[in-house]
Design a protein around this motif. Structure first.
Motif, PDB file in Angstrom:
ATOM      1  N   LEU A 163     161.265  12.291  -5.674  1.00 52.28           N
ATOM      2  CA  LEU A 163     161.859  11.115  -6.291  1.00 52.28           C
ATOM      3  C   LEU A 163     162.796  10.384  -5.323  1.00 52.28           C
ATOM      4  O   LEU A 163     162.768   9.153  -5.228  1.00 52.28           O
ATOM      5  CB  LEU A 163     162.622  11.526  -7.552  1.00 52.28           C
ATOM      6  CG  LEU A 163     161.771  11.835  -8.784  1.00 52.28           C
ATOM      7  CD1 LEU A 163     162.562  12.657  -9.789  1.00 52.28           C
ATOM      8  CD2 LEU A 163     161.285  10.543  -9.423  1.00 52.28           C
ATOM      9  N   ALA A 164     163.623  11.154  -4.621  1.00 47.49           N
ATOM     10  CA  ALA A 164     164.580  10.537  -3.706  1.00 47.49           C
ATOM     11  C   ALA A 164     163.872   9.787  -2.583  1.00 47.49           C
ATOM     12  O   ALA A 164     164.294   8.689  -2.181  1.00 47.49           O
ATOM     13  CB  ALA A 164     165.510  11.601  -3.136  1.00 47.49           C
ATOM     14  N   LEU A 165     162.787  10.364  -2.057  1.00 48.11           N
ATOM     15  CA  LEU A 165     162.038   9.697  -0.999  1.00 48.11           C
ATOM     16  C   LEU A 165     161.324   8.457  -1.525  1.00 48.11           C
ATOM     17  O   LEU A 165     161.305   7.405  -0.866  1.00 48.11           O
ATOM     18  CB  LEU A 165     161.032  10.670  -0.384  1.00 48.11           C
ATOM     19  CG  LEU A 165     161.626  11.769   0.509  1.00 48.11           C
ATOM     20  CD1 LEU A 165     160.603  12.877   0.726  1.00 48.11           C
ATOM     21  CD2 LEU A 165     162.073  11.179   1.853  1.00 48.11           C
ATOM     22  N   SER A 166     160.732   8.577  -2.708  1.00 44.78           N
ATOM     23  CA  SER A 166     159.951   7.454  -3.226  1.00 44.78           C
ATOM     24  C   SER A 166     160.830   6.255  -3.563  1.00 44.78           C
ATOM     25  O   SER A 166     160.380   5.113  -3.504  1.00 44.78           O
ATOM     26  CB  SER A 166     159.149   7.889  -4.450  1.00 44.78           C
ATOM     27  OG  SER A 166     160.002   8.164  -5.542  1.00 44.78           O
ATOM     28  N   ARG A 167     162.094   6.499  -3.906  1.00 46.86           N
ATOM     29  CA  ARG A 167     162.997   5.404  -4.275  1.00 46.86           C
ATOM     30  C   ARG A 167     164.040   5.101  -3.206  1.00 46.86           C
ATOM     31  O   ARG A 167     165.015   4.392  -3.474  1.00 46.86           O
ATOM     32  CB  ARG A 167     163.681   5.722  -5.606  1.00 46.86           C
ATOM     33  CG  ARG A 167     162.723   5.943  -6.772  1.00 46.86           C
ATOM     34  CD  ARG A 167     161.722   4.806  -6.943  1.00 46.86           C
ATOM     35  NE  ARG A 167     162.347   3.554  -7.286  1.00 46.86           N
ATOM     36  CZ  ARG A 167     162.499   3.110  -8.545  1.00 46.86           C
ATOM     37  NH1 ARG A 167     162.051   3.828  -9.556  1.00 46.86           N
ATOM     38  NH2 ARG A 167     163.085   1.953  -8.771  1.00 46.86           N
ATOM     39  N   ASN A 168     163.847   5.622  -1.991  1.00 53.19           N
ATOM     40  CA  ASN A 168     164.776   5.356  -0.877  1.00 53.19           C
ATOM     41  C   ASN A 168     166.219   5.657  -1.272  1.00 53.19           C
ATOM     42  O   ASN A 168     167.156   4.942  -0.889  1.00 53.19           O
ATOM     43  CB  ASN A 168     164.678   3.891  -0.422  1.00 53.19           C
ATOM     44  CG  ASN A 168     163.306   3.515   0.069  1.00 53.19           C
ATOM     45  OD1 ASN A 168     162.652   4.296   0.767  1.00 53.19           O
ATOM     46  ND2 ASN A 168     162.842   2.328  -0.284  1.00 53.19           N
ATOM     47  N   LEU A 169     166.403   6.736  -2.012  1.00 50.84           N
ATOM     48  CA  LEU A 169     167.686   6.984  -2.645  1.00 50.84           C
ATOM     49  C   LEU A 169     168.832   7.119  -1.637  1.00 50.84           C
ATOM     50  O   LEU A 169     169.905   6.528  -1.807  1.00 50.84           O
ATOM     51  CB  LEU A 169     167.591   8.247  -3.508  1.00 50.84           C
ATOM     52  CG  LEU A 169     168.689   8.457  -4.531  1.00 50.84           C
ATOM     53  CD1 LEU A 169     168.673   7.361  -5.575  1.00 50.84           C
ATOM     54  CD2 LEU A 169     168.533   9.814  -5.193  1.00 50.84           C
ATOM     55  N   PRO A 180     162.104  -1.887  -0.908  1.00 52.61           N
ATOM     56  CA  PRO A 180     161.816  -1.520  -2.296  1.00 52.61           C
ATOM     57  C   PRO A 180     161.231  -0.112  -2.371  1.00 52.61           C
ATOM     58  O   PRO A 180     160.651   0.391  -1.414  1.00 52.61           O
ATOM     59  CB  PRO A 180     160.792  -2.567  -2.737  1.00 52.61           C
ATOM     60  CG  PRO A 180     160.129  -3.008  -1.469  1.00 52.61           C
ATOM     61  CD  PRO A 180     161.197  -2.943  -0.413  1.00 52.61           C
ATOM     62  N   GLY A 181     161.399   0.507  -3.524  1.00 52.65           N
ATOM     63  CA  GLY A 181     160.887   1.860  -3.717  1.00 52.65           C
ATOM     64  C   GLY A 181     159.446   1.869  -4.196  1.00 52.65           C
ATOM     65  O   GLY A 181     158.768   0.826  -4.231  1.00 52.65           O
ATOM     66  N   ARG A 182     158.986   3.072  -4.570  1.00 54.34           N
ATOM     67  CA  ARG A 182     157.623   3.260  -5.061  1.00 54.34           C
ATOM     68  C   ARG A 182     157.674   3.993  -6.402  1.00 54.34           C
ATOM     69  O   ARG A 182     158.484   4.898  -6.588  1.00 54.34           O
ATOM     70  CB  ARG A 182     156.800   4.101  -4.084  1.00 54.34           C
ATOM     71  CG  ARG A 182     156.645   3.522  -2.695  1.00 54.34           C
ATOM     72  CD  ARG A 182     155.919   4.524  -1.797  1.00 54.34           C
ATOM     73  NE  ARG A 182     155.672   4.020  -0.464  1.00 54.34           N
ATOM     74  CZ  ARG A 182     156.526   4.069   0.540  1.00 54.34           C
ATOM     75  NH1 ARG A 182     157.720   4.610   0.336  1.00 54.34           N
ATOM     76  NH2 ARG A 182     156.212   3.595   1.722  1.00 54.34           N
ATOM     77  N   GLU A 183     156.780   3.623  -7.305  1.00 45.92           N
ATOM     78  CA  GLU A 183     156.616   4.385  -8.531  1.00 45.92           C
ATOM     79  C   GLU A 183     155.793   5.636  -8.248  1.00 45.92           C
ATOM     80  O   GLU A 183     154.920   5.637  -7.379  1.00 45.92           O
ATOM     81  CB  GLU A 183     155.895   3.542  -9.594  1.00 45.92           C
ATOM     82  CG  GLU A 183     156.723   2.411 -10.148  1.00 45.92           C
ATOM     83  CD  GLU A 183     155.997   1.676 -11.273  1.00 45.92           C
ATOM     84  OE1 GLU A 183     154.787   1.950 -11.467  1.00 45.92           O
ATOM     85  OE2 GLU A 183     156.641   0.844 -11.933  1.00 45.92           O
ATOM     86  N   GLY A 201     144.496  15.062   2.915  1.00 49.40           N
ATOM     87  CA  GLY A 201     143.945  13.711   3.032  1.00 49.40           C
ATOM     88  C   GLY A 201     143.938  12.929   1.741  1.00 49.40           C
ATOM     89  O   GLY A 201     143.788  11.701   1.769  1.00 49.40           O
ATOM     90  N   ILE A 202     144.105  13.602   0.620  1.00 49.01           N
ATOM     91  CA  ILE A 202     144.045  12.949  -0.692  1.00 49.01           C
ATOM     92  C   ILE A 202     145.419  12.517  -1.173  1.00 49.01           C
ATOM     93  O   ILE A 202     145.569  11.468  -1.806  1.00 49.01           O
ATOM     94  CB  ILE A 202     143.418  13.906  -1.726  1.00 49.01           C
ATOM     95  CG1 ILE A 202     141.956  14.182  -1.394  1.00 49.01           C
ATOM     96  CG2 ILE A 202     143.551  13.359  -3.144  1.00 49.01           C
ATOM     97  CD1 ILE A 202     141.328  15.237  -2.280  1.00 49.01           C
ATOM     98  N   ALA A 203     146.430  13.304  -0.869  1.00 52.96           N
ATOM     99  CA  ALA A 203     147.714  13.203  -1.572  1.00 52.96           C
ATOM    100  C   ALA A 203     148.629  12.129  -0.988  1.00 52.96           C
ATOM    101  O   ALA A 203     148.661  11.882   0.217  1.00 52.96           O
ATOM    102  CB  ALA A 203     148.420  14.552  -1.546  1.00 52.96           C
ATOM    103  N   ASP A 204     149.415  11.516  -1.886  1.00 55.75           N
ATOM    104  CA  ASP A 204     150.515  10.651  -1.479  1.00 55.75           C
ATOM    105  C   ASP A 204     151.767  11.475  -1.160  1.00 55.75           C
ATOM    106  O   ASP A 204     152.611  11.044  -0.370  1.00 55.75           O
ATOM    107  CB  ASP A 204     150.846   9.667  -2.601  1.00 55.75           C
ATOM    108  CG  ASP A 204     149.666   8.791  -2.967  1.00 55.75           C
ATOM    109  OD1 ASP A 204     149.232   7.991  -2.111  1.00 55.75           O
ATOM    110  OD2 ASP A 204     149.161   8.929  -4.099  1.00 55.75           O
ATOM    111  N   TYR A 205     151.853  12.636  -1.778  1.00 54.49           N
ATOM    112  CA  TYR A 205     152.953  13.575  -1.547  1.00 54.49           C
ATOM    113  C   TYR A 205     152.340  14.965  -1.437  1.00 54.49           C
ATOM    114  O   TYR A 205     151.539  15.355  -2.290  1.00 54.49           O
ATOM    115  CB  TYR A 205     153.963  13.552  -2.698  1.00 54.49           C
ATOM    116  CG  TYR A 205     154.562  12.190  -2.950  1.00 54.49           C
ATOM    117  CD1 TYR A 205     155.780  11.823  -2.396  1.00 54.49           C
ATOM    118  CD2 TYR A 205     153.885  11.258  -3.743  1.00 54.49           C
ATOM    119  CE1 TYR A 205     156.317  10.564  -2.617  1.00 54.49           C
ATOM    120  CE2 TYR A 205     154.412   9.993  -3.957  1.00 54.49           C
ATOM    121  CZ  TYR A 205     155.623   9.651  -3.386  1.00 54.49           C
ATOM    122  OH  TYR A 205     156.151   8.395  -3.594  1.00 54.49           O
TER     123      TYR A 205
END
Length: 341
Positions: A131-137, A156-159, A215-219
């Motif tokens: 969560l912290a990485l996706s929202r540039n916390l 901007p962050g990512r959902e 190769g599939i994952a976003d995280y």
């Protein structure tokens, strides 16, 4: 005078239990200490931290130790053989890479761990990093403190909803994280485990090749033990299989990732960033490039360090010692070491 009555043993029909000396190599929570004392055992606390050599010398001067509870201390063959009456080593935690399981087995010492104690805390910590990485916390926090309120426009962050989480290792923490991501965030979850059991992984797509998960994952979140097979498993070649902009999360063991190669991939901008709770060398040394990277979040090997998990680990480690010293099989035995070739 008869030995102190062990109420737990009595409930199990064991009557009186002889007192044994139990060494706390590192401090544990009071609930665990209380359980040991209520079971009639003599609890001794060693100085913390002790090197393997210091621990060996301490045990030689305390030869009547029959039980031992350890956190991250190195328990090698010399340590084990310096305690001639030792019957059980209880690991306050999950990983067993710092205990010589072969030497323990050869000396008739039972090794246990606490795999059910910290899975929620570790999964929550991995999710916190995601969560912290996706929202540039962290970046946003620093920017606001520097009076930069416009950072929201430039970064901007990512959902997470609809994104793909890849998990390598579907033990208890990996499975817990999967369910949090599936049901709490509506993420898609793909995973690799060497022992696939779809019944234990509802809603998760199990993939037989762990490289395909990369190769599939976003995280990508690592939840595997450190073994000879997993040490150095993730290097430049594997990291470059990840999608551009993807994030690596490691709450397992630092030695699973080749840190120098991770740094090179991060500096090249090949992946989006990383959330690291563990490192090849702990603590990381001053000058480590990871300490200066804005797209990396670092925590001090503390994923399991919540009040609740520490209490459960203390209680489960104490329970294992009490059971073994009472002649009962432990609830959470360590896997037996593989036979010598």
């Amino acid at each position: 005078m008869p030995p102190r009555r062990d109420l737990t043993c009595t409930r199990r029909g064991l009557g009186w239990c002889a007192m044994s000396k139990v060494a706390l190599v590192q401090p544990i929570g009071e609930p665990g200490v209380r359980m040991l004392r209520e079971a009639g055992h003599d609890v001794v606390a060693f100085d913390n931290p002790l090197s393997a050599s210091e621990l060996k010398d301490t045990l030689k001067s305390t030869p009547d130790v029959e039980g031992m509870i350890v956190k991250n201390a190195a328990i090698n063959r010399e340590v084990i053989e310096s305690a001639p009456r030792l019957k059980v080593i209880a690991r306050h935690g999950v990983g067993l890479d710092r205990i010589d399981l072969t030497a323990a087995a050869e000396n008739g010492v039972v090794v246990t761990h606490t795999p059910e104690a910290n899975c929620i805390s570790v999964a929550e910590h991995a999710l916190t990093l995601i969560l912290a990485l996706s929202r540039n916390l962290i970046t946003w926090d620093r920017a606001v403190r520097d009076s930069d309120f416009e950072v929201r426009k430039s970064q901007p962050g990512r959902e997470l909803s609809g994104k793909t989480l890849g998990i390598l290792g579907m033990g208890k923490s990996g499975r817990t994280l999967a369910q949090m991501a599936l049901h709490g965030l509506r993420m898609r979850v793909v995973a690799y485990t060497p022992h696939p059991d779809p019944a234990k992984c509802p809603g998760v797509k199990l993939i037989p090749d762990w490289r395909e998960v990369l190769g599939i994952a976003d995280y990508v979140s690592l939840h595997m033990p450190l073994t000879p097979e997993t040490e150095g498993l993730i290097g430049r070649t594997e990291l470059e299989l990840m999608q551009p902009g993807a994030f690596l999360i490691n709450c397992s063991r630092g030695q699973i990732v080749k840190e120098k190669e991770l740094i090179e991939v991060l500096m090249a901008g090949r992946i989006g960033g990383a959330g690291l709770d563990v490192f090849e060398e702990e603590p990381p040394q001053e000058g480590n490039p990871l300490l200066q990277m804005e797209n990396v979040i670092l925590t001090p090997h503390g994923a399991a360090h919540t009040h609740e998990a520490l209490e459960r680990m203390a209680e489960q480690a104490a329970r294992s010692v009490i059971d073994v010293l009472s002649g009962l099989p432990p609830t959470w035995p360590a896997p037996l070491p593989p036979p010598a070739p």
